[in-house]
Enzyme design. Structure first.
Site, PDB file in Angstrom:
ATOM      1  N   LYS A  11       0.846  -1.201   0.000  1.00 38.64           N
ATOM      2  CA  LYS A  11       0.000   0.000   0.000  1.00 38.64           C
ATOM      3  C   LYS A  11       0.882   1.253   0.000  1.00 38.64           C
ATOM      4  O   LYS A  11       2.111   1.157   0.212  1.00 38.64           O
ATOM      5  CB  LYS A  11      -0.923  -0.014   1.221  1.00 38.64           C
ATOM      6  CG  LYS A  11      -0.185  -0.024   2.541  1.00 38.64           C
ATOM      7  CD  LYS A  11      -1.125  -0.238   3.711  1.00 38.64           C
ATOM      8  CE  LYS A  11      -0.314  -0.315   4.994  1.00 38.64           C
ATOM      9  NZ  LYS A  11      -0.973   0.217   6.154  1.00 38.64           N
TER      10      LYS A  11
ATOM     11  N   ARG B 186      -9.932   0.169  15.260  1.00 36.21           N
ATOM     12  CA  ARG B 186     -10.206   0.870  13.995  1.00 36.21           C
ATOM     13  C   ARG B 186     -11.248   0.073  13.216  1.00 36.21           C
ATOM     14  O   ARG B 186     -12.433   0.156  13.516  1.00 36.21           O
ATOM     15  CB  ARG B 186      -8.924   1.019  13.161  1.00 36.21           C
ATOM     16  CG  ARG B 186      -7.777   1.739  13.849  1.00 36.21           C
ATOM     17  CD  ARG B 186      -6.600   2.012  12.915  1.00 36.21           C
ATOM     18  NE  ARG B 186      -6.210   0.838  12.127  1.00 36.21           N
ATOM     19  CZ  ARG B 186      -5.077   0.727  11.457  1.00 36.21           C
ATOM     20  NH1 ARG B 186      -4.208   1.722  11.460  1.00 36.21           N
ATOM     21  NH2 ARG B 186      -4.792  -0.350  10.749  1.00 36.21           N
TER      22      ARG B 186
ATOM     23  N   TYR C  37      16.888  30.568   4.792  1.00 41.34           N
ATOM     24  CA  TYR C  37      15.798  31.358   5.387  1.00 41.34           C
ATOM     25  C   TYR C  37      15.994  31.498   6.895  1.00 41.34           C
ATOM     26  O   TYR C  37      16.337  30.529   7.578  1.00 41.34           O
ATOM     27  CB  TYR C  37      14.453  30.678   5.148  1.00 41.34           C
ATOM     28  CG  TYR C  37      13.961  30.744   3.728  1.00 41.34           C
ATOM     29  CD1 TYR C  37      13.664  31.967   3.127  1.00 41.34           C
ATOM     30  CD2 TYR C  37      13.778  29.585   2.982  1.00 41.34           C
ATOM     31  CE1 TYR C  37      13.206  32.026   1.819  1.00 41.34           C
ATOM     32  CE2 TYR C  37      13.312  29.637   1.675  1.00 41.34           C
ATOM     33  CZ  TYR C  37      13.027  30.869   1.098  1.00 41.34           C
ATOM     34  OH  TYR C  37      12.574  30.922  -0.184  1.00 41.34           O
TER      35      TYR C  37
ATOM     36  N   MET D  17      12.075  24.560   0.292  1.00 34.24           N
ATOM     37  CA  MET D  17      11.261  23.649  -0.521  1.00 34.24           C
ATOM     38  C   MET D  17      12.117  22.883  -1.528  1.00 34.24           C
ATOM     39  O   MET D  17      11.907  21.698  -1.770  1.00 34.24           O
ATOM     40  CB  MET D  17      10.170  24.439  -1.257  1.00 34.24           C
ATOM     41  CG  MET D  17       9.167  23.545  -1.964  1.00 34.24           C
ATOM     42  SD  MET D  17       7.937  24.456  -2.912  1.00 34.24           S
ATOM     43  CE  MET D  17       6.986  25.229  -1.638  1.00 34.24           C
TER      44      MET D  17
HETATM   45  C1  LIG Z   1      -4.090  -4.387   8.385  1.00 36.81           C
HETATM   46  C2  LIG Z   1      -2.606  -4.292   8.188  1.00 36.81           C
HETATM   47  N1  LIG Z   1      -1.881  -5.412   8.139  1.00 36.81           N
HETATM   48  C3  LIG Z   1      -0.541  -5.388   7.976  1.00 36.81           C
HETATM   49  C4  LIG Z   1       0.144  -4.181   7.839  1.00 36.81           C
HETATM   50  C5  LIG Z   1       1.651  -4.186   7.681  1.00 36.81           C
HETATM   51  O1  LIG Z   1       2.264  -3.627   8.799  1.00 36.81           O
HETATM   52  P1  LIG Z   1       3.857  -3.460   8.879  1.00 36.81           P
HETATM   53  O2  LIG Z   1       4.236  -2.475   7.824  1.00 36.81           O
HETATM   54  O3  LIG Z   1       4.091  -2.952  10.251  1.00 36.81           O
HETATM   55  O4  LIG Z   1       4.448  -4.802   8.634  1.00 36.81           O
HETATM   56  C6  LIG Z   1      -0.583  -2.997   7.885  1.00 36.81           C
HETATM   57  C7  LIG Z   1       0.131  -1.711   7.778  1.00 36.81           C
HETATM   58  O5  LIG Z   1      -0.027  -0.794   8.508  1.00 36.81           O
HETATM   59  C8  LIG Z   1      -1.991  -3.048   8.057  1.00 36.81           C
HETATM   60  O6  LIG Z   1      -2.715  -1.921   8.097  1.00 36.81           O
END
Ligand SMILES: Cc1ncc(COP(=O)(O)O)c(C=O)c1O
Length: 371
Positions: free
Chosen positions: A33, A129, A257, A305
């Site tokens: 992700k 969550r 700056y 920047m």
């Molecule tokens: C539901 C879930 N599983 C696994 C992970 C992977 O976590 P990590 O990057 O700490 O291994 C995440 C990342 O935040 C997550 O949200």
């Protein structure tokens, strides 16, 4: 190159092979992700699969769609909450989805694109969550999935809040998950169970279950914020720039700056053409080291920047010299964890924060490798 993130795909591959070996017989799901934690999701996904990741996971439906558009095959899980339009995108990407309410399962079962979709039921054991806190609701959700002819009950999951800092609480979460999943398994035999993130995978062996979901460790960063090498992980990302300009500063003269650095003695200042627009956070002003010519030189003055300045010392330096902001040069190393410590944050935020303006270039052990 003004600013460049060089990603070693061989490092990602080896990190995955290491995690897969640690987790075995549990499968490895590589979490890609947020554009592969800033490394590039598609390239990271391919390298992770080559290293032995059986599954990939993302947070959003669009991330799943982007992977499929790039030709990434194989099991893929969207872990995040999905609105109705996002659900369509996820299903069209042939991704598995997460559910914890019967109403969502009903929507899913009626969806025209849902044929054969895998569903993972999530119990919230302490993260607070996503997922349901109510084990009975989780079981009803699983039963609804199992009863829907077009859906598959593909997994049961939870997520740890403290695996990196409080293993005792993580074990409490695991116990809650085990209490629930025992009954679930009695009703639906063979449902794969998964809970562990990188920290749990490395530190809590009994949490590995049937699959581990590793993100940060895939990229060779330490889930505990310490040295990744102690777990046999190798950082995959290097952030580099070069010394675009050098100038001599006399005592009393300043750079940047707000004049936040004033020379106490004659020195040479190098200007590197990257800044907070690239992900070099402004809070690193006067508080960071950069590697130039194989040695650490201090970042001095305010991060702007598009530019930062470093104090190269009394020797007239070379214009055009390579500068490493994150990574190694000679025997010196500045890991993402060092930035995180200085900034009071975590390594995750450092690599995710390298902005889209910075090109990503891929290699395998130094040999150019298109993603
Ligand atoms: C539901 C879930 N599983 C696994 C992970 C992977 O976590 P990590 O990057 O700490 O291994 C995440 C990342 O935040 C997550 O949200």
């Amino acid at each position: 190159m003004r600013a460049l993130a060089r990603i070693d795909l061989a490092a990602i591959e080896r990190n995955c092979a290491r995690l897969a070996a640690v987790a075995a017989p549990a499968q490895l799901c590589a979490v890609v992700k947020a554009d592969g934690y800033g490394h590039g999701a598609v390239a990271a996904a391919r390298a992770a699969q080559a290293g032995g990741a059986a599954w990939l996971a993302v947070a959003t439906a669009d991330e799943a769609g982007d992977l499929r558009t790039a030709g990434i095959q194989g099991p893929l899980l969207v872990m995040g909450a999905l609105s109705a339009p996002e659900l369509t995108v996820a299903l069209r990407a042939r991704a598995d989805v997460v559910a914890w309410r019967e109403r969502f399962v009903a929507e899913l079962a009626a969806h025209p694109d849902a044929d054969g979709t895998g569903v993972h039921v999530k119990l919230d054991t302490g993260m607070g969550r996503l997922g349901t806190r109510d084990p009975r609701e989780a079981s009803r959700t699983a039963a609804a999935v199992a009863a829907a002819p077009r859906l598959r009950l593909a997994g049961a999951m939870t997520h740890f809040a403290t695996a990196d800092e409080d293993a005792a609480f993580a074990r409490e979460q695991l116990a809650r998950f085990a209490d629930w999943s025992r009954g679930l398994r009695a009703a639906h035999s063979g449902v794969p169970l998964h809970a562990a993130n990188s920290a749990a995978t490395l530190a809590i062996p009994e949490s590995r279950l049937d699959m581990v979901r590793c993100g940060i460790a895939v990229y060779g960063m330490d889930p505990f914020g310490a040295d990744p090498f102690r777990h046999g992980l190798r950082p995959a990302l290097e952030l580099r720039s070069y010394v675009a300009e050098v100038k001599r500063l006399e005592p009393g003269e300043s750079v940047g700056y707000g004049r936040r650095f004033v020379a106490a003695a004659p020195t040479w200042i190098g200007t590197l053409p990257l800044g907070y627009g690239d992900g070099v956070r402004r809070a690193l002003s006067n508080d960071c080291d950069v590697l130039v010519g194989g040695r650490r030189v201090p970042l001095v003055g305010t991060v702007s920047m598009d530019n930062i300045t470093v104090d190269l010392g009394p020797e007239p330096p070379e214009r055009g010299a390579e500068a490493i902001l994150i990574g190694a040069q000679g025997s010196e190393r500045v890991p993402a964890e060092e930035w995180a410590r200085r900034l009071g944050t975590i390594n995750y935020e450092i690599t995710c924060g390298i902005s889209a303006r910075v090109p990503r270039e891929y290699h395998r052990d130094g040999v150019a490798a298109p993603p």
